[in-house]
Every structure is written in C-alpha cells, then in structure tokens.
Design a protein around this motif. Structure first.
Motif, PDB file in Angstrom:
ATOM      1  N   GLY A 134      -5.861  52.039  12.334  1.00 46.97           N
ATOM      2  CA  GLY A 134      -4.665  51.801  11.528  1.00 46.97           C
ATOM      3  C   GLY A 134      -3.548  51.207  12.370  1.00 46.97           C
ATOM      4  O   GLY A 134      -3.665  51.114  13.599  1.00 46.97           O
ATOM      5  N   PRO A 135      -2.430  50.813  11.744  1.00 42.48           N
ATOM      6  CA  PRO A 135      -1.341  50.142  12.457  1.00 42.48           C
ATOM      7  C   PRO A 135      -0.774  50.923  13.645  1.00 42.48           C
ATOM      8  O   PRO A 135      -0.573  50.357  14.711  1.00 42.48           O
ATOM      9  CB  PRO A 135      -0.266  49.945  11.385  1.00 42.48           C
ATOM     10  N   ALA A 136      -0.532  52.211  13.497  1.00 42.25           N
ATOM     11  CA  ALA A 136       0.050  52.992  14.599  1.00 42.25           C
ATOM     12  C   ALA A 136      -0.897  53.042  15.792  1.00 42.25           C
ATOM     13  O   ALA A 136      -0.485  52.848  16.938  1.00 42.25           O
ATOM     14  CB  ALA A 136       0.385  54.404  14.127  1.00 42.25           C
ATOM     15  N   GLU A 137      -2.168  53.272  15.524  1.00 35.15           N
ATOM     16  CA  GLU A 137      -3.143  53.321  16.613  1.00 35.15           C
ATOM     17  C   GLU A 137      -3.315  51.948  17.264  1.00 35.15           C
ATOM     18  O   GLU A 137      -3.466  51.839  18.484  1.00 35.15           O
ATOM     19  CB  GLU A 137      -4.481  53.843  16.103  1.00 35.15           C
ATOM     20  N   LYS A 138      -3.250  50.880  16.450  1.00 31.39           N
ATOM     21  CA  LYS A 138      -3.334  49.530  17.017  1.00 31.39           C
ATOM     22  C   LYS A 138      -2.172  49.262  17.960  1.00 31.39           C
ATOM     23  O   LYS A 138      -2.339  48.683  19.031  1.00 31.39           O
ATOM     24  CB  LYS A 138      -3.338  48.483  15.904  1.00 31.39           C
ATOM     25  N   ARG A 139      -0.968  49.672  17.579  1.00 29.14           N
ATOM     26  CA  ARG A 139       0.199  49.467  18.443  1.00 29.14           C
ATOM     27  C   ARG A 139       0.026  50.228  19.753  1.00 29.14           C
ATOM     28  O   ARG A 139       0.302  49.695  20.828  1.00 29.14           O
ATOM     29  CB  ARG A 139       1.462  49.908  17.712  1.00 29.14           C
ATOM     30  N   ASN A 140      -0.416  51.473  19.677  1.00 32.20           N
ATOM     31  CA  ASN A 140      -0.632  52.266  20.885  1.00 32.20           C
ATOM     32  C   ASN A 140      -1.690  51.640  21.782  1.00 32.20           C
ATOM     33  O   ASN A 140      -1.532  51.590  23.000  1.00 32.20           O
ATOM     34  CB  ASN A 140      -1.013  53.701  20.528  1.00 32.20           C
ATOM     35  N   LEU A 141      -2.781  51.150  21.191  1.00 34.78           N
ATOM     36  CA  LEU A 141      -3.827  50.489  21.967  1.00 34.78           C
ATOM     37  C   LEU A 141      -3.290  49.220  22.636  1.00 34.78           C
ATOM     38  O   LEU A 141      -3.611  48.929  23.784  1.00 34.78           O
ATOM     39  CB  LEU A 141      -5.009  50.132  21.071  1.00 34.78           C
ATOM     40  N   GLY A 142      -2.475  48.464  21.914  1.00 40.90           N
ATOM     41  CA  GLY A 142      -1.887  47.248  22.480  1.00 40.90           C
ATOM     42  C   GLY A 142      -1.048  47.540  23.706  1.00 40.90           C
ATOM     43  O   GLY A 142      -1.109  46.830  24.711  1.00 40.90           O
ATOM     44  N   ILE A 143      -0.256  48.604  23.648  1.00 43.66           N
ATOM     45  CA  ILE A 143       0.570  48.984  24.793  1.00 43.66           C
ATOM     46  C   ILE A 143      -0.299  49.443  25.955  1.00 43.66           C
ATOM     47  O   ILE A 143      -0.100  49.032  27.103  1.00 43.66           O
ATOM     48  CB  ILE A 143       1.552  50.101  24.404  1.00 43.66           C
ATOM     49  N   LYS A 144      -1.273  50.294  25.676  1.00 45.80           N
ATOM     50  CA  LYS A 144      -2.124  50.829  26.744  1.00 45.80           C
ATOM     51  C   LYS A 144      -2.938  49.741  27.422  1.00 45.80           C
ATOM     52  O   LYS A 144      -3.127  49.755  28.636  1.00 45.80           O
ATOM     53  CB  LYS A 144      -3.053  51.906  26.190  1.00 45.80           C
ATOM     54  N   GLN A 145      -3.453  48.788  26.632  1.00 48.59           N
ATOM     55  CA  GLN A 145      -4.310  47.744  27.193  1.00 48.59           C
ATOM     56  C   GLN A 145      -3.526  46.637  27.898  1.00 48.59           C
ATOM     57  O   GLN A 145      -3.955  46.150  28.941  1.00 48.59           O
ATOM     58  CB  GLN A 145      -5.165  47.112  26.080  1.00 48.59           C
ATOM     59  N   PHE A 146      -2.379  46.238  27.327  1.00 47.69           N
ATOM     60  CA  PHE A 146      -1.713  45.031  27.810  1.00 47.69           C
ATOM     61  C   PHE A 146      -0.218  45.189  28.039  1.00 47.69           C
ATOM     62  O   PHE A 146       0.457  44.217  28.356  1.00 47.69           O
ATOM     63  CB  PHE A 146      -1.923  43.879  26.812  1.00 47.69           C
ATOM     64  N   GLY A 147       0.325  46.375  27.833  1.00 53.53           N
ATOM     65  CA  GLY A 147       1.772  46.568  27.941  1.00 53.53           C
ATOM     66  C   GLY A 147       2.317  46.200  29.311  1.00 53.53           C
ATOM     67  O   GLY A 147       1.688  46.433  30.333  1.00 53.53           O
ATOM     68  N   LEU A 148       3.501  45.623  29.315  1.00 54.88           N
ATOM     69  CA  LEU A 148       4.160  45.185  30.540  1.00 54.88           C
ATOM     70  C   LEU A 148       5.655  45.421  30.369  1.00 54.88           C
ATOM     71  O   LEU A 148       6.221  45.081  29.329  1.00 54.88           O
ATOM     72  CB  LEU A 148       3.886  43.696  30.767  1.00 54.88           C
ATOM     73  N   GLY A 149       6.299  45.997  31.348  1.00 52.89           N
ATOM     74  CA  GLY A 149       7.741  46.183  31.274  1.00 52.89           C
ATOM     75  C   GLY A 149       8.131  47.495  30.623  1.00 52.89           C
ATOM     76  O   GLY A 149       7.300  48.348  30.321  1.00 52.89           O
ATOM     77  N   SER A 150       9.409  47.631  30.370  1.00 55.45           N
ATOM     78  CA  SER A 150       9.962  48.872  29.839  1.00 55.45           C
ATOM     79  C   SER A 150      10.297  48.793  28.358  1.00 55.45           C
ATOM     80  O   SER A 150      10.611  49.809  27.749  1.00 55.45           O
ATOM     81  CB  SER A 150      11.242  49.229  30.597  1.00 55.45           C
TER      82      SER A 150
END
Length: 87
Positions: A60-76
């Motif tokens: 779902g959308p919330a889990e997708k956002r969390n996965l996006g941050i964990k996999q590719f997140g950069l910065g604060s």
C-alpha cells in the motif's frame, strides 16, 4: 565559498501511467535552487523512469513510501507525492 546544498528525497507512489509522466515532468521543470533532489518512484508495475530511482512493490501507499526511503533515501528531508500531483 558556495552554500552547502540541502539534500531532499522526493518519493512518488505510482499507479496511473499518464499521471506519473506529468508529475515527473513538473518536478523536472520546477524552479528549485540550492537543493540536491533525488527522485524515487515506487511503482506497482515494472516500469523504469529515466533519471529516477525505481522500486517495484505491491504494498500500500504508506509501505511504499517507507520502502522508498529505506532503499534510496538521501539527506534529512523527504517529500511524499502521489502520481496525480504536479508542482
């Protein structure tokens, strides 16, 4: 000496084809200065987007956002967009 650039990750949840193209185009054309922006597209279909980091998930959308941050997140700083948003 130039000011340090602020690193921002934009996580876009994608599901609708014609909407995501307009959303990504608006990000590319936005007048954001002084920022280093990384765009992550978390999709429910296997499609690559030029200039973006992509990740395919059936979550779902919330889990997708969390996965996006964990996999590719950069910065604060993180910005979450849906595919129907234009800047």
């Amino acid at each position: 000496m130039p000011e340090p650039r602020i690193q921002v990750t934009v996580v876009v949840c994608y599901h609708v084809g014609d909407l995501i193209d307009r959303c990504l185009k608006s990000l590319k054309e936005s007048d954001i200065t002084g920022l280093s922006v990384r765009v992550v597209v978390v999709s429910s279909v296997d499609r690559m987007f030029p200039g973006c980091y992509t990740y395919v998930s059936q979550a779902g959308p919330a889990e997708k956002r969390n996965l996006g941050i964990k996999q590719f997140g950069l910065g604060s700083y993180y910005i979450f967009l849906d595919d129907d948003v234009e800047l």
